[in-house]
Design a protein around this motif. Structure first.
Motif, PDB file in Angstrom:
ATOM      1  N   GLN A   1       0.816  -1.219   0.000  1.00 53.55           N
ATOM      2  CA  GLN A   1       0.000   0.000   0.000  1.00 53.55           C
ATOM      3  C   GLN A   1       0.850   1.270   0.000  1.00 53.55           C
ATOM      4  OE1 GLN A   1      -2.733  -0.391   3.303  1.00 53.55           O
ATOM      5  NE2 GLN A   1      -4.268  -1.448   2.038  1.00 53.55           N
ATOM      6  N   ALA A   2       1.891   1.303   0.823  1.00 53.39           N
ATOM      7  CA  ALA A   2       2.749   2.491   0.875  1.00 53.39           C
ATOM      8  C   ALA A   2       3.447   2.697  -0.466  1.00 53.39           C
ATOM      9  CB  ALA A   2       3.770   2.359   1.991  1.00 53.39           C
TER      10      ALA A   2
ATOM     11  N   GLN B   1      -4.108   0.688   5.788  1.00 48.60           N
ATOM     12  CA  GLN B   1      -3.466   0.441   7.081  1.00 48.60           C
ATOM     13  C   GLN B   1      -3.516   1.696   7.959  1.00 48.60           C
ATOM     14  OE1 GLN B   1       0.381  -1.819   7.106  1.00 48.60           O
ATOM     15  NE2 GLN B   1       0.297  -1.394   4.909  1.00 48.60           N
ATOM     16  N   PRO B   2      -3.746   1.543   9.269  1.00 48.42           N
ATOM     17  CA  PRO B   2      -3.777   2.707  10.165  1.00 48.42           C
ATOM     18  C   PRO B   2      -2.508   3.555  10.098  1.00 48.42           C
ATOM     19  CG  PRO B   2      -4.651   0.779  11.275  1.00 48.42           C
ATOM     20  CD  PRO B   2      -4.098   0.297   9.970  1.00 48.42           C
ATOM     21  N   SER B   3      -1.349   2.918   9.974  1.00 50.17           N
ATOM     22  CA  SER B   3      -0.097   3.685   9.919  1.00 50.17           C
ATOM     23  C   SER B   3      -0.048   4.549   8.664  1.00 50.17           C
ATOM     24  CB  SER B   3       1.106   2.745   9.945  1.00 50.17           C
ATOM     25  OG  SER B   3       1.086   1.856   8.833  1.00 50.17           O
ATOM     26  N   LEU B   4      -0.614   4.065   7.571  1.00 48.05           N
ATOM     27  CA  LEU B   4      -0.624   4.849   6.336  1.00 48.05           C
ATOM     28  C   LEU B   4      -1.640   5.985   6.414  1.00 48.05           C
ATOM     29  CD1 LEU B   4      -0.148   2.299   3.425  1.00 48.05           C
ATOM     30  CD2 LEU B   4       1.530   3.687   4.636  1.00 48.05           C
TER      31      LEU B   4
ATOM     32  N   SER C   1      -6.371  15.337  -8.897  1.00 53.23           N
ATOM     33  CA  SER C   1      -7.047  14.805  -7.718  1.00 53.23           C
ATOM     34  C   SER C   1      -6.809  13.306  -7.634  1.00 53.23           C
ATOM     35  CB  SER C   1      -8.558  15.064  -7.786  1.00 53.23           C
ATOM     36  OG  SER C   1      -8.842  16.444  -7.956  1.00 53.23           O
ATOM     37  N   ILE C   2      -6.768  12.796  -6.408  1.00 48.70           N
ATOM     38  CA  ILE C   2      -6.648  11.357  -6.193  1.00 48.70           C
ATOM     39  C   ILE C   2      -7.757  10.914  -5.255  1.00 48.70           C
ATOM     40  CG2 ILE C   2      -4.995  11.664  -4.297  1.00 48.70           C
ATOM     41  CD1 ILE C   2      -3.716   8.989  -5.215  1.00 48.70           C
ATOM     42  N   LEU C   3      -8.460   9.853  -5.625  1.00 47.20           N
ATOM     43  CA  LEU C   3      -9.541   9.326  -4.808  1.00 47.20           C
ATOM     44  C   LEU C   3      -9.138   7.964  -4.268  1.00 47.20           C
ATOM     45  CD1 LEU C   3     -13.325   9.440  -5.418  1.00 47.20           C
ATOM     46  CD2 LEU C   3     -12.265   7.238  -4.941  1.00 47.20           C
ATOM     47  N   LEU C   4      -9.087   7.862  -2.944  1.00 48.97           N
ATOM     48  CA  LEU C   4      -8.778   6.601  -2.276  1.00 48.97           C
ATOM     49  C   LEU C   4     -10.091   5.915  -1.943  1.00 48.97           C
ATOM     50  CD1 LEU C   4      -5.966   7.883   0.117  1.00 48.97           C
ATOM     51  CD2 LEU C   4      -5.701   6.814  -2.129  1.00 48.97           C
TER      52      LEU C   4
ATOM     53  N   ARG D   1       8.663   9.230  -0.514  1.00 49.56           N
ATOM     54  CA  ARG D   1       8.561   7.860  -0.994  1.00 49.56           C
ATOM     55  C   ARG D   1       9.232   6.925   0.017  1.00 49.56           C
ATOM     56  NH1 ARG D   1      10.830   7.110  -6.911  1.00 49.56           N
ATOM     57  NH2 ARG D   1      12.759   7.672  -5.808  1.00 49.56           N
ATOM     58  N   GLU D   2       8.853   5.669   0.014  1.00 48.60           N
ATOM     59  CA  GLU D   2       9.542   4.681   0.850  1.00 48.60           C
ATOM     60  C   GLU D   2      11.013   4.609   0.453  1.00 48.60           C
ATOM     61  OE1 GLU D   2       7.138   0.913   2.278  1.00 48.60           O
ATOM     62  OE2 GLU D   2       6.961   1.130   0.108  1.00 48.60           O
TER      63      GLU D   2
END
Length: 323
Positions: free
Chosen positions: A92-93, A132-135, A122-125, A150-151
């Protein structure tokens, strides 16, 4: 076309043209609830705050996000949809924020990420409850700061995409204390005035795709449409019409064709389909009339005695709808 429906709102050729040139992009409907949602959407198009679109699956949340984007100053920039539930948690990240080379052994190359790809747009999630809660924490910080990483990358990038999220819960704020705006979409069963305009819209669009004439719906089909519960909301309605068009060929869409229109469902006999229609029709009318048989018979344009015979044949108890 994305995970959600392409039509939820107020029928208007001019309004439709503002959303998109293609017929399937037009906003159709007639209910007061939808009009309120579209008025909110027009207002949200004038600012840059993050947006939460809440409502049941299939209600049209993604399309409403597209409408807000299309009415905004960002209309010529990308509108990207990310299905959070469809991405493995471990990736996900990488998918949303991007990553530098070598971070993931299975995908060793660098990845731009969807936030960067939607720069200026625009970005729609979608289905953000699957993130994930952390994200979630990381994304809220990025929106607040206007920057993200970025990671595996120490260098920050500017966050220039406007963020939309869709969720089913309407009683909680996904954005927390972060300034944002939210629109709640009702299930189709609570905005029945939208059903026939939507069905006609889908019929025209789907018939054109299938290369058949859009003859229309028979009277019993229209009655069935407005009495059906539509647990799957606009998405279910669209797919029922699609399958009914294929079953009906060049003829008008009947109630039986709509009953058979559940993709993959076992096909009942004609007698079973007719009885199922009668039961749904009677149940819907009695619910609307709060168990008043005389009023229901008038709406059905049937003699009260004849209508009562239909009620007895279906086994529906009018008493359960009386308040």
């Amino acid at each position: 076309m994305g995970t959600e429906d392409r039509a939820i709102g107020v029928e208007s050729a001019a309004l439709g043209d503002r959303v998109g040139r293609r017929r399937e992009d037009r906003i159709v409907g007639a209910s007061a609830a939808t009009q309120r949602a579209m008025e909110q959407a027009r207002n949200l198009a004038r600012n840059e705050l993050p947006v939460a679109l809440a409502g049941p699956p299939g209600a049209g949340k993604e399309f409403l996000g597209r409408a807000i984007h299309a009415w905004s100053a960002r209309r010529d920039r990308p509108f990207d949809v990310v299905s959070c539930a469809a991405i493995p948690e471990a990736l996900q990240a990488r998918e949303i924020f991007g990553c530098s080379a070598g971070v993931h052994a299975s995908l060793p190359g660098a990845h731009e990420g969807r936030l960067a790809a939607a720069a200026g747009g625009s970005i729609l999630l979608a289905d953000v409850e699957g993130l994930q809660p952390s994200l979630r924490t990381q994304l809220l910080r990025a929106i607040s700061d206007g920057r993200f990483r970025r990671e595996g990358d120490g260098e920050e990038q500017a966050l220039t995409a406007r963020v939309f999220v869709t969720k089913t819960a309407v009683d909680s704020s996904w954005f927390g204390d972060l300034p944002h705006q939210e629109i709640h979409l009702l299930p189709l069963s609570e905005r029945t005035e939208d059903i026939l305009p939507l069905a006609a819209h889908f019929l025209g669009t789907i018939a054109a795709e299938e290369g058949t004439p859009a003859v229309g719906f028979t009277p019993d089909a229209r009655a069935w449409l407005v009495s059906e519960a539509w647990d799957g909301n606009v998405g279910e309605l669209r797919e029922r019409v699609r399958q009914a068009v294929r079953l009906s060929g060049q003829g008008a869409i009947s109630a039986e064709a709509l009953l058979l229109g559940a993709d993959g469902a076992e096909v009942p006999s004609f007698k079973e389909a007719k009885r199922a229609f009668e039961t749904r029709y009677v149940t819907g009318l009695l619910r609307r009339c709060k168990g008043n048989i005389s009023r229901a018979a008038r709406l059905a344009k049937k003699d009260r005695k004849d209508f009562y015979d239909v009620i007895r044949r279906t086994g529906v108890d009018p008493q359960q709808f009386r308040s």
